[in-house]
Enzyme design. Structure first.
Site, PDB file in Angstrom:
ATOM      1  N   ASP A 116       0.840  -1.236  -0.121  1.00 53.85           N
ATOM      2  CA  ASP A 116      -0.222   0.014  -0.046  1.00 53.85           C
ATOM      3  C   ASP A 116       1.024   1.335   0.017  1.00 53.85           C
ATOM      4  O   ASP A 116       2.006   1.346   0.024  1.00 53.85           O
ATOM      5  CB  ASP A 116      -0.949  -0.065   1.200  1.00 53.85           C
ATOM      6  CG  ASP A 116      -0.238  -0.344   2.524  1.00 53.85           C
ATOM      7  OD1 ASP A 116       0.834  -0.661   2.553  1.00 53.85           O
ATOM      8  OD2 ASP A 116      -1.063  -0.817   3.464  1.00 53.85           O
TER       9      ASP A 116
ATOM     10  N   ASP B  49      -7.719  -2.596  14.165  1.00 45.58           N
ATOM     11  CA  ASP B  49      -9.146  -2.573  13.760  1.00 45.58           C
ATOM     12  C   ASP B  49      -9.238  -3.785  12.848  1.00 45.58           C
ATOM     13  O   ASP B  49     -10.236  -4.012  12.121  1.00 45.58           O
ATOM     14  CB  ASP B  49      -9.786  -1.692  13.120  1.00 45.58           C
ATOM     15  CG  ASP B  49      -9.055  -1.127  11.729  1.00 45.58           C
ATOM     16  OD1 ASP B  49      -7.977  -1.886  11.380  1.00 45.58           O
ATOM     17  OD2 ASP B  49      -9.414  -0.010  11.219  1.00 45.58           O
TER      18      ASP B  49
ATOM     19  N   HIS C 123      -7.387  -4.598  10.068  1.00 50.62           N
ATOM     20  CA  HIS C 123      -7.115  -4.573   8.727  1.00 50.62           C
ATOM     21  C   HIS C 123      -5.920  -4.983   8.278  1.00 50.62           C
ATOM     22  O   HIS C 123      -5.066  -5.190   8.799  1.00 50.62           O
ATOM     23  CB  HIS C 123      -7.111  -2.885   8.025  1.00 50.62           C
ATOM     24  CG  HIS C 123      -6.185  -1.927   8.757  1.00 50.62           C
ATOM     25  ND1 HIS C 123      -6.284  -0.986   9.467  1.00 50.62           N
ATOM     26  CD2 HIS C 123      -4.829  -2.249   8.469  1.00 50.62           C
ATOM     27  CE1 HIS C 123      -5.183  -0.466   9.627  1.00 50.62           C
ATOM     28  NE2 HIS C 123      -4.189  -1.184   9.099  1.00 50.62           N
TER      29      HIS C 123
ATOM     30  N   GLU D 170      -9.773  -1.423   5.270  1.00 51.12           N
ATOM     31  CA  GLU D 170     -10.124  -0.916   6.544  1.00 51.12           C
ATOM     32  C   GLU D 170     -11.705  -1.688   6.692  1.00 51.12           C
ATOM     33  O   GLU D 170     -11.985  -2.381   5.610  1.00 51.12           O
ATOM     34  CB  GLU D 170     -10.524   0.345   6.278  1.00 51.12           C
ATOM     35  CG  GLU D 170      -9.592   1.383   6.242  1.00 51.12           C
ATOM     36  CD  GLU D 170      -8.565   1.388   7.697  1.00 51.12           C
ATOM     37  OE1 GLU D 170      -8.793   0.539   8.347  1.00 51.12           O
ATOM     38  OE2 GLU D 170      -7.919   2.468   7.814  1.00 51.12           O
TER      39      GLU D 170
HETATM   40  C1  GLP Z   1      -0.727  -0.161   8.653  1.00 54.20           C
HETATM   41  C2  GLP Z   1      -0.030  -0.771   7.185  1.00 54.20           C
HETATM   42  C3  GLP Z   1      -0.467  -1.899   7.382  1.00 54.20           C
HETATM   43  C4  GLP Z   1       0.102  -2.630   8.565  1.00 54.20           C
HETATM   44  C5  GLP Z   1      -0.720  -2.129   9.811  1.00 54.20           C
HETATM   45  C6  GLP Z   1      -0.359  -2.427  10.978  1.00 54.20           C
HETATM   46  O1  GLP Z   1      -1.494   1.096   8.639  1.00 54.20           O
HETATM   47  N1  GLP Z   1      -0.883   0.032   6.417  1.00 54.20           N
HETATM   48  O2  GLP Z   1       0.324  -2.725   6.444  1.00 54.20           O
HETATM   49  O3  GLP Z   1       0.127  -3.903   8.566  1.00 54.20           O
HETATM   50  O4  GLP Z   1      -1.232  -0.799   9.540  1.00 54.20           O
HETATM   51  O5  GLP Z   1       0.899  -1.734  11.526  1.00 54.20           O
HETATM   52  P1  GLP Z   1       2.126  -1.956  12.613  1.00 54.20           P
HETATM   53  O6  GLP Z   1       2.676  -2.857  12.206  1.00 54.20           O
HETATM   54  O7  GLP Z   1       2.729  -0.598  12.684  1.00 54.20           O
HETATM   55  O8  GLP Z   1       0.974  -2.066  13.753  1.00 54.20           O
END
Ligand code: GLP
Length: 260
Positions: free
Chosen positions: A67, A136, A138, A143
């Site tokens: 992303d 959440d 995702h 989302e």
């Molecule tokens: C982000 C990214 C995801 C990631 C998730 C968790 O917003 N777009 O690819 O896996 O949220 O992030 P983190 O690993 O910092 O908890």
């Protein structure tokens, strides 16, 4: 779904790195799917150590990012392309030009998303997708309420995600972009293998839902229950709400040596 529970967050990276290493030894030109966020940072550092030790090379691999924020300037440090450059490319021998991400600065966003999907399929698809999970539930930036069959497209970020990610923007939610381009759940599901990393108490509910909850667009990670080769690697804190916690420990302890 395979669930591997380790005592501490720092224990996750070697397990995930072993999976990457076994794939790349077997297939030096493997196509990797790479995630941003904090969850895979330890894995990327571990891959870097293995490359430096001459044990592993990612030089023949290609990588596709999950992303990208829409509208962040090319030199913005939080642009995901720059984050991957810093966290993964700079630490390993992965070649920068062989890493692709969705173009968050494209004028024609639908065309850029379609081109990205084509690039993944032209590369033969993703062999191993590394994932984190949002609080959440995702995956990538899919989302809650995202279609479980979705492909790369623009999404509006949930307020919770922007709050969670404000830590990367000096704590100021207003600085976090409102939109992103993200691989869809369907895109992620097309990867031949997925490995998801999660640590910390704040991920416990998402991990419980993704492993044990009903499959639902409200927790998009639950789609992985349909994936034939999904591995979830978590620390005890993130595993703290798993109903079958002890069973997962037994399964891993008794895993036959021949089983990938
Ligand atoms: C982000 C990214 C995801 C990631 C998730 C968790 O917003 N777009 O690819 O896996 O949220 O992030 P983190 O690993 O910092 O908890």
């Amino acid at each position: 779904m395979e669930v591997i529970i380790k005592p501490e967050a720092a224990d996750l990276a070697p397990v995930a790195a072993d999976i990457v290493e076994r794939l790349v030894l077997r297939k030096p030109d493997a196509v990797l799917g790479v995630a941003t966020g904090s969850s895979p940072v330890g894995l990327y550092a571990e891959l870097g150590r293995r490359v430096a030790a001459g044990r592993l090379s990612l030089a023949g691999c290609r990588a596709f990012m999950l992303d990208e924020y829409v509208g962040l300037a090319a030199d913005h440090p939080q642009r995901y392309r720059n984050v991957i450059e810093q966290e993964l490319v700079a630490r390993t021998d992965l070649v920068s030009e062989r890493v692709l991400g969705p173009d968050g600065l494209a004028d024609d966003i639908p065309a850029a998303c379609a081109a990205y999907e084509r690039a993944i399929s032209d590369a033969g698809g993703v062999d191993l997708q590394i994932l984190g999970v949002g609080s959440d539930g995702h995956i990538a930036f899919n989302e809650p309420s995202s279609s479980l069959g979705s492909r790369t497209r623009i999404k509006t970020l949930a307020r919770q995600t922007r709050i969670d990610n404000a830590r990367f923007f000096g704590g100021d939610v207003a600085q976090v972009p409102t939109h992103c381009l993200t691989q869809g759940v369907g895109t992620i599901m097309a990867a031949r293998r997925v490995v998801l990393l999660a640590d910390g108490e704040h991920k416990a509910e998402a991990v419980h839902q993704l492993v044990e909850g009903p499959v639902s667009a409200m927790w998009t990670a639950t789609a992985l229950q349909w994936h034939p080769q999904a591995t979830v690697i978590v620390d005890e804190a993130a595993a703290s709400r798993l109903a079958l916690h002890d069973y997962y420990l037994d399964v891993y302890a008794e895993k036959p040596g021949w089983q990938e």
